[in-house]
Design a protein around this motif. Sequence first.
Motif, PDB file in Angstrom:
ATOM      1  N   ARG A 143       0.545   4.409  -2.534  1.00 53.61           N
ATOM      2  CA  ARG A 143       0.626   5.867  -2.158  1.00 53.61           C
ATOM      3  C   ARG A 143       1.673   6.706  -2.538  1.00 53.61           C
ATOM      4  N   GLU A 145       0.741  -1.150  -0.031  1.00 55.10           N
ATOM      5  CA  GLU A 145      -0.103   0.137   0.043  1.00 55.10           C
ATOM      6  C   GLU A 145       0.846   1.375   0.090  1.00 55.10           C
ATOM      7  N   ARG A 146       2.034   1.199   0.678  1.00 57.10           N
ATOM      8  CA  ARG A 146       2.937   2.339   0.567  1.00 57.10           C
ATOM      9  C   ARG A 146       3.446   2.700  -0.740  1.00 57.10           C
ATOM     10  N   GLU A 164       1.061   7.090  -6.546  1.00 57.46           N
ATOM     11  CA  GLU A 164       0.060   7.791  -6.997  1.00 57.46           C
ATOM     12  C   GLU A 164       0.399   9.357  -7.093  1.00 57.46           C
ATOM     13  N   THR A 165       1.249   9.751  -6.476  1.00 56.14           N
ATOM     14  CA  THR A 165       1.536  11.276  -6.475  1.00 56.14           C
ATOM     15  C   THR A 165       2.961  11.511  -7.530  1.00 56.14           C
TER      16      THR A 165
END
Length: 938
Positions: free
Chosen positions: A755, A751-752, A758-759
Amino acid sequence: MAKAAWRFRLLGRFSVCADGEPVRIRSRLHQTLLATLLAHPDQVVPADDLVDAIWHRRPKNASNSLHVLVKRLRAALGDPDRVRAEPGGYRIVVAEDELDLLEFTTLLAKAREAGDPAAERALLAEALGLWSDEPVPLPLSEADRRELEELRLTALSRAIALDLEAGRAAEAIPELRRLTQRHPLRESFWAQLMRALHQIGAQAEALAVYAEARAVLAEELGVEPGAELRDLHAAALSGDSSGEWAPVCQLPSRAEDFVGREDVLERLEQLLEPAEAARVVVVWGQPGVGKSTLAVEAAHRLRERYPDGQWFAALYDRHAGRTSAHELLEQLLLASGVPAGQIPAQTGARAAALRARLADRRVLLVLDDVAESAQIAPALPGTGRCAVLVTSRRSLLDLPNARRVRVDPLRGDGGIDLLTRMIGGARIAAERAHAEELVRLCGALPLALRIAGARLSLRPEAPLAALAQRLRDERTRLDELAVEGMEVRASLSLTYRGLSPVAQTALRRTALLPRTGFPAWALGAVTDGGDGDRLVEALTASALLEPRGGDRYRTHDLVALYARDLAAEEDSRPALRRLLDVLLSRGEEVYREAARWTEELQPYQPPGTTPVRLDLPPLECPAGWASAERDLLLAAIDQACSVGWHADAARLADLVIPALHLGGGFDQLAAARQRIAEAARAAGDELVAWRADYGRAEASLAEDVAESERTFVACAEAFDRLGATTELVYSLTGVAFCRMMRNEPDLETAERAVRIAETGEDRIAYCTASRTLAQTLQQHDRVREAMWVLKKTTQEALKLDVPSLTAGLFREMARTALLLGDTEAAASACAEAAPLLSGNPHDEGWLLQLRSRVETAQGRFAEAAATARRSHEIFTDLGDRRAAASSLIWLADALWHGGERTEAAALARQARDALAAMGSTILAPQAEHILNRVGRSA
């Protein structure tokens, strides 16, 4: 879209090409099927005949197995209409210009109807030219092979008959001698050989041929020769005659330790058969290969065929230097019996006198260690039946009417046999492994082996291991290969000094190129910037380069060490710079193609620089070029690191390794990344060093998952510290993937990675991280959530034009659908992935593995097993042990469901243990499940 131009070869060598590019037919079964159909073009081959040709033992369901095999062959050819099903069998549709066999039979028909002997001979020559010079065993039944061979021999016999009618007997004799040895029961060849010998007046040889033919026929068939042979025998008896001459034999004694070379000796005997015109044969090869020893052995075997004398002249002496043509003529005139006081003073007069002395004589001249043709040209006989056997370090291409035989280092057990004769079989048997290592370290070169044997014979108590240990150090190996009167380095130096200055430079620059082989253009790039063709010709003519097929060459290991020693005395960086610029420019082309199916980090670009792009003609197949130049690319990376150009090495690796990854050899790729990391750290460049470590972890996934995980963890920490966001995403994704493979899903890390991605701007990194997140969710039994992630990510991936990435997402959707019990959706996702494979064998292997699972779920167990086997073959060919072992799991699953439970258990156990050894336990439960089911059913 233009239709592909196909070319099928069956005459002596089986191959398939489309548009000039080889089409790889990997499976032996596919090869046999295709070859059998091609042997009967546009004819229906009965299914039973095909089954018998393909399988040594008929499969249980032969008809179905054949149908599946035909289907896969069509897929491999990419042409569903090429092989057609017909009542009772199958037929291949092939045009005359597509198949060499059809061209051959057409030319034979035209030859029969030619009416003119010259035209008929030309057509036969064209037909026979379609056959491979070096035939290899064809994937055909014995009957089909015999039928093809009979066609060839019939045409060849007719061509020889036309040669004899035209008075070209001398040209036909060598071929006829080969044919009688290879086909001793074919009386027509024996008869043609006797007729040819009779035509040139060699009656004694004709009688000897008759005796040999009679003995063979009696021993093998228990019959006497036929009428044609008997008539020729009578003609030879009536014409037999011999002249008078006082023979002189000057040959040195034969070497007691001579070994091997029987094929070369046979070739020399054929080439040096007495004929009306003088025979000249050049035996050439690299220094120390044993040319002189071979020539002396051949000359002794030929003594009876040259009863008028066997003369020997050495044209180089380490103390006196080279023998001139003038001096050589004097030696030969003295051997012919001319008194010293009657030898003419002028070179031209000496040459004329020698030709007069040799006219119509059968004398064998052995001229050893000739440096150039001018040394011996005046001494060549002008008439008569003499033969000249020349040894040289060069091919002597300017020597007129000469035939050439290149001598290579010893093959097979030849090196061991030579050492055995020198130091005894007991020492070899006691240290066989070290004896074999000595042969390898000496490059199987007779001179080097004789030096090693001489040193060992001086100390009978010394172990072979001690000398092997000394020879392992490449820096001093040439120094060790020296003993009184023999020295490898001195022998190489003599040849080197005879090269032109530019050829000397080229030899030194081979030290920058891989020993396994390199193309001519690469030698040109490191020498003078040209195409390299003239350079490889010069070095090959001096036996300092060995042709490797196509446009590839290599240096013998000891020549390579000599070249490296020479190169150490000069600055080779400008030469390496030229080569690197070419490879970087080509690497840009490779990566532009690879970017469509790679999910790697973007290639590193040193700050403040622009990509190298030279004005070069475009590559037809960049990935194929990278595969062909694999060793050159990896050697250039290593050389760049050696001179401190780690940034160039890093970019070249990033550009080409994604394409090289398709060919396996992951340990080589990991080693290249390790070399870059070491060089970058030595220069204080942490970013490049950690990027290289990341690439090493990627390559190591095929061998050691636990090691890859440790490296990915270290990379993630470093990239986080360095603020390298994209590299951090890839490293975290690698950590999550490894833990998933070890059956320890790490949702937090997965998940990290998403995340952070995504940016960022790298959407490939985002899709890759999201796919790994979905896989991790599956292991946490959050299957529907995983499907949602995959569908969302697939929509993003479709915008990127990276087929491999999209195909991978479809495969994960299929895997997730299987977990949800939706077999139809799984099959549909596999079908979506198939067109996106883009020639990536890894993708093909993973999709086949998944298709096998789908077929098992659909109850199609036999097809599932076949699909899994194909997946396993692909990964095995690539050297991806982890992927190959996982394919075995699903093969075992298909076999268990199909009732073949013993084999299923054996494969499941094998795969489980292999994966455990690599630190990958994700499929361990599946393997244990199969083993438990087999145990319960026992």
